[in-house]
Design an enzyme around this catalytic site. Sequence first.
Site, short mmCIF file in Angstrom:
data_model
loop_
_atom_site.label_atom_id
_atom_site.label_comp_id
_atom_site.label_asym_id
_atom_site.label_seq_id
_atom_site.Cartn_x
_atom_site.Cartn_y
_atom_site.Cartn_z
N GLY A 127 54.64 -19.47 -5.22
CA GLY A 127 55.55 -18.85 -6.18
C GLY A 127 55.18 -19.12 -7.63
O GLY A 127 55.93 -18.75 -8.53
N GLY A 129 52.70 -17.85 -9.42
CA GLY A 129 52.39 -16.62 -10.14
C GLY A 129 53.64 -15.94 -10.64
O GLY A 129 53.70 -15.45 -11.78
N TYR A 160 52.43 -7.79 -8.14
CA TYR A 160 53.42 -7.89 -9.21
C TYR A 160 54.79 -7.35 -8.85
O TYR A 160 55.72 -7.44 -9.61
CB TYR A 160 52.90 -7.14 -10.46
#
Length: 161
Positions: A127, A129, A160
């Site tokens: 997590g 990123g 993303y």
Amino acid sequence: MINLGTKKLGTPGWRNQKTLSDETLKNIYGEEAQQYFTQNNSTPFVFSDSKSFDLIELEQLLQAVGWGRRPLRRVKRALANSLLKVGLWQHDPKFPRLIGFARCTGDGVIDATIWDVANNPVYQGYGLGKKLMSYLMRTLKREGISRVTLFADSDVITFYK
């Protein structure tokens, strides 16, 4: 390009006895640095937009994620011309290790574009990123920048979302 909007940074990670003091955090990483712990790692990770980057260490990180080599003088210029640069370090009192990086350009008032986002593959899946992007977005929002776009290769867009 993807409009990322603005989201609040999630709750802090797992806390433990190795929390850095505010003074240590400020002295090593700068004013707005924030620490974060993952469930699997008791060593703090630190996000900072004011700690300077070692260009060789940054190049090693970018190569670890599979990016091609870039001339260091051009990387230095790109960093100097960036609106915001955020590093993610695994804390070590003697040698903090750069494990994540993101930068954006923009007009400093309304718009910003996120260009380079990298997270060392060894630290992916925790997590970090998402936390890196949240820190970046929160910093931009604090500066009053409301429109943020992401420039990314089409094969990594799902990362993303």
